[in-house]
Design a protein around this motif. Structure first.
Motif, PDB file in Angstrom:
ATOM      1  N   HIS A 117     -28.718  34.620  27.432  1.00  0.00           N
ATOM      2  CA  HIS A 117     -29.307  33.375  27.942  1.00  0.00           C
ATOM      3  C   HIS A 117     -28.673  32.161  27.267  1.00  0.00           C
ATOM      4  O   HIS A 117     -28.408  31.136  27.915  1.00  0.00           O
ATOM      5  CB  HIS A 117     -30.817  33.387  27.703  1.00  0.00           C
ATOM      6  N   TRP A 118     -28.425  32.262  25.964  1.00  0.00           N
ATOM      7  CA  TRP A 118     -27.805  31.160  25.218  1.00  0.00           C
ATOM      8  C   TRP A 118     -26.432  30.821  25.785  1.00  0.00           C
ATOM      9  O   TRP A 118     -26.065  29.643  25.875  1.00  0.00           O
ATOM     10  CB  TRP A 118     -27.679  31.542  23.750  1.00  0.00           C
ATOM     11  N   LEU A 119     -25.660  31.834  26.172  1.00  0.00           N
ATOM     12  CA  LEU A 119     -24.346  31.588  26.754  1.00  0.00           C
ATOM     13  C   LEU A 119     -24.448  30.723  28.012  1.00  0.00           C
ATOM     14  O   LEU A 119     -23.573  29.893  28.269  1.00  0.00           O
ATOM     15  CB  LEU A 119     -23.671  32.923  27.113  1.00  0.00           C
ATOM     16  N   ARG A 120     -25.497  30.930  28.774  1.00  0.00           N
ATOM     17  CA  ARG A 120     -25.649  30.188  30.030  1.00  0.00           C
ATOM     18  C   ARG A 120     -26.210  28.783  29.831  1.00  0.00           C
ATOM     19  O   ARG A 120     -26.061  27.926  30.697  1.00  0.00           O
ATOM     20  CB  ARG A 120     -26.546  30.991  30.985  1.00  0.00           C
ATOM     21  N   THR A 121     -26.842  28.557  28.688  1.00  0.00           N
ATOM     22  CA  THR A 121     -27.393  27.226  28.424  1.00  0.00           C
ATOM     23  C   THR A 121     -26.545  26.460  27.409  1.00  0.00           C
ATOM     24  O   THR A 121     -26.951  25.366  26.994  1.00  0.00           O
ATOM     25  CB  THR A 121     -28.831  27.356  27.887  1.00  0.00           C
ATOM     26  N   LEU A 122     -25.409  27.000  27.051  1.00  0.00           N
ATOM     27  CA  LEU A 122     -24.530  26.361  26.070  1.00  0.00           C
ATOM     28  C   LEU A 122     -24.116  24.969  26.562  1.00  0.00           C
ATOM     29  O   LEU A 122     -23.668  24.807  27.694  1.00  0.00           O
ATOM     30  CB  LEU A 122     -23.287  27.225  25.855  1.00  0.00           C
ATOM     31  N   TRP A 177     -22.431  25.635  33.076  1.00  0.00           N
ATOM     32  CA  TRP A 177     -21.180  24.886  33.173  1.00  0.00           C
ATOM     33  C   TRP A 177     -20.215  25.294  32.074  1.00  0.00           C
ATOM     34  O   TRP A 177     -19.025  25.489  32.326  1.00  0.00           O
ATOM     35  CB  TRP A 177     -21.467  23.372  33.120  1.00  0.00           C
ATOM     36  N   ALA A 178     -20.689  25.392  30.844  1.00  0.00           N
ATOM     37  CA  ALA A 178     -19.820  25.772  29.727  1.00  0.00           C
ATOM     38  C   ALA A 178     -19.278  27.185  29.930  1.00  0.00           C
ATOM     39  O   ALA A 178     -18.105  27.462  29.679  1.00  0.00           O
ATOM     40  CB  ALA A 178     -20.568  25.671  28.401  1.00  0.00           C
ATOM     41  N   LEU A 179     -20.138  28.075  30.399  1.00  0.00           N
ATOM     42  CA  LEU A 179     -19.722  29.462  30.630  1.00  0.00           C
ATOM     43  C   LEU A 179     -18.645  29.529  31.699  1.00  0.00           C
ATOM     44  O   LEU A 179     -17.657  30.256  31.556  1.00  0.00           O
ATOM     45  CB  LEU A 179     -20.928  30.305  31.038  1.00  0.00           C
ATOM     46  N   GLY A 207     -16.612  27.138  32.426  1.00  0.00           N
ATOM     47  CA  GLY A 207     -15.413  26.554  31.831  1.00  0.00           C
ATOM     48  C   GLY A 207     -14.620  27.590  31.056  1.00  0.00           C
ATOM     49  O   GLY A 207     -13.391  27.650  31.148  1.00  0.00           O
ATOM     50  N   VAL A 208     -15.342  28.419  30.300  1.00  0.00           N
ATOM     51  CA  VAL A 208     -14.687  29.500  29.554  1.00  0.00           C
ATOM     52  C   VAL A 208     -14.056  30.492  30.527  1.00  0.00           C
ATOM     53  O   VAL A 208     -12.920  30.954  30.314  1.00  0.00           O
ATOM     54  CB  VAL A 208     -15.704  30.214  28.637  1.00  0.00           C
ATOM     55  N   ARG A 209     -14.748  30.830  31.581  1.00  0.00           N
ATOM     56  CA  ARG A 209     -14.226  31.792  32.562  1.00  0.00           C
ATOM     57  C   ARG A 209     -12.948  31.281  33.219  1.00  0.00           C
ATOM     58  O   ARG A 209     -11.982  32.029  33.389  1.00  0.00           O
ATOM     59  CB  ARG A 209     -15.286  32.068  33.624  1.00  0.00           C
ATOM     60  N   VAL A 210     -12.950  30.005  33.595  1.00  0.00           N
ATOM     61  CA  VAL A 210     -11.761  29.427  34.236  1.00  0.00           C
ATOM     62  C   VAL A 210     -10.587  29.405  33.254  1.00  0.00           C
ATOM     63  O   VAL A 210      -9.452  29.732  33.620  1.00  0.00           O
ATOM     64  CB  VAL A 210     -12.069  28.005  34.754  1.00  0.00           C
ATOM     65  N   GLY A 211     -10.858  29.026  32.011  1.00  0.00           N
ATOM     66  CA  GLY A 211      -9.806  29.022  30.998  1.00  0.00           C
ATOM     67  C   GLY A 211      -9.237  30.405  30.757  1.00  0.00           C
ATOM     68  O   GLY A 211      -8.016  30.577  30.630  1.00  0.00           O
ATOM     69  N   LEU A 212     -10.109  31.403  30.713  1.00  0.00           N
ATOM     70  CA  LEU A 212      -9.653  32.781  30.515  1.00  0.00           C
ATOM     71  C   LEU A 212      -8.854  33.276  31.714  1.00  0.00           C
ATOM     72  O   LEU A 212      -7.853  33.983  31.555  1.00  0.00           O
ATOM     73  CB  LEU A 212     -10.853  33.703  30.273  1.00  0.00           C
ATOM     74  N   LEU A 213      -9.301  32.908  32.913  1.00  0.00           N
ATOM     75  CA  LEU A 213      -8.562  33.306  34.106  1.00  0.00           C
ATOM     76  C   LEU A 213      -7.153  32.726  34.077  1.00  0.00           C
ATOM     77  O   LEU A 213      -6.178  33.428  34.396  1.00  0.00           O
ATOM     78  CB  LEU A 213      -9.301  32.830  35.358  1.00  0.00           C
ATOM     79  N   ALA A 214      -7.038  31.467  33.676  1.00  0.00           N
ATOM     80  CA  ALA A 214      -5.713  30.838  33.571  1.00  0.00           C
ATOM     81  C   ALA A 214      -4.857  31.568  32.551  1.00  0.00           C
ATOM     82  O   ALA A 214      -3.663  31.816  32.778  1.00  0.00           O
ATOM     83  CB  ALA A 214      -5.859  29.367  33.195  1.00  0.00           C
ATOM     84  N   ALA A 215      -5.451  31.942  31.408  1.00  0.00           N
ATOM     85  CA  ALA A 215      -4.705  32.659  30.372  1.00  0.00           C
ATOM     86  C   ALA A 215      -4.243  34.024  30.870  1.00  0.00           C
ATOM     87  O   ALA A 215      -3.103  34.443  30.621  1.00  0.00           O
ATOM     88  CB  ALA A 215      -5.571  32.808  29.115  1.00  0.00           C
TER      89      ALA A 215
END
Length: 234
Positions: free
Chosen positions: A61-66, A75-77, A79-87
């Motif tokens: 839950h914390w990951l989703r409310t970061l 939104w933060a989660l 953002g991490v997913r998009v960054g990882l996909l790019a990597a």
């Protein structure tokens, strides 16, 4: 051709870097390190399962409310997913293109190939393919819950138990974890060489660090399905 109609342009610096083998190796190294940092954080998060459902679900839950209230829910989660996909895409594309260049430069296979490369080096390509397929499976299993027959939306702890309550869920995950270990062992050392960290005097220490890191991540990730299979986590 009339004056003023020339369209020739010099390639940009980014294009020059990307087209060079050194540039592609650097992209591979940097994107690989980004994914490695994520893996370390992801493994530590996974280990919270040993502290019970409340702890694990609270972490999910914390990951989703970061980032709240500055950022909206997930939104933060994302953002991490998009960054990882790019990597992942940059890592895979540069690896494939470097592989094709290597094949063209050396059309004949080495006679003493086994003496020139380690087991991890020879399995890097297949390991990358296995990990790519696993990422797709993992997302369908625990993110979209598409292939997880007993999934309960909003209950990550129970969904992990459902995944590792099947033989195929355990088999897929453990094969991927072993492939990850070999990939990291060679990739970490290779990235250090590419980024100029490696040297003749540091080579042994870097290889030892790569082995230790690969072993720690392999054991850390594998401990979750093993714990569920043995009833330690239930």
């Amino acid at each position: 051709m009339a004056l003023g109609t020339r369209t020739d342009r010099r390639p940009s610096m980014a294009r020059i870097i990307w087209d060079s083998s050194v540039g592609k190796k650097t992209v591979m190294a940097v994107s690989g390190l980004v994914m490695l940092l994520y893996l370390v954080a992801h493994m530590l998060g996974n280990l919270k399962i040993f502290f019970g459902a409340d702890e694990f679900n609270g972490y999910a839950h914390w990951l989703r409310t970061l980032g709240e209230p500055a950022l909206h829910y997930e939104w933060a989660l994302w953002g991490v997913r998009v960054g990882l996909l790019a990597a992942v895409v940059l890592h895979a594309v540069s690896a494939y293109q470097l592989s094709r260049r290597d094949i063209k430069a050396r059309p004949s296979t080495y006679v003493h190939k086994r003496l020139r490369t380690s087991y991890a080096t020879r399995t890097m390509r297949w390991g990358g393919v296995i990990l790519g397929l696993f990422i797709v499976w993992h997302l369908l299993d625990l993110t979209t819950l598409t292939v997880n027959e007993n999934a309960q939306p909003g209950h990550p702890y129970e969904n992990v138990l459902a995944t590792f309550g099947t033989w195929y869920g355990n088999a897929i995950y453990l094969v991927a974890v072993l492939a990850l270990g070999f990939h990291i062992r060679h990739g970490f050392w290779s990235a250090a060489q590419t980024l100029g960290v490696g040297s003749a005097t540091r080579d042994r220490a870097l290889k030892a660090a790569a082995t230790a890191l690969a072993l720690a991540l392999t054991v850390g990730f594998a401990s979750v399905p093993v714990a569920v299979m043995t009833g330690w986590v239930s």
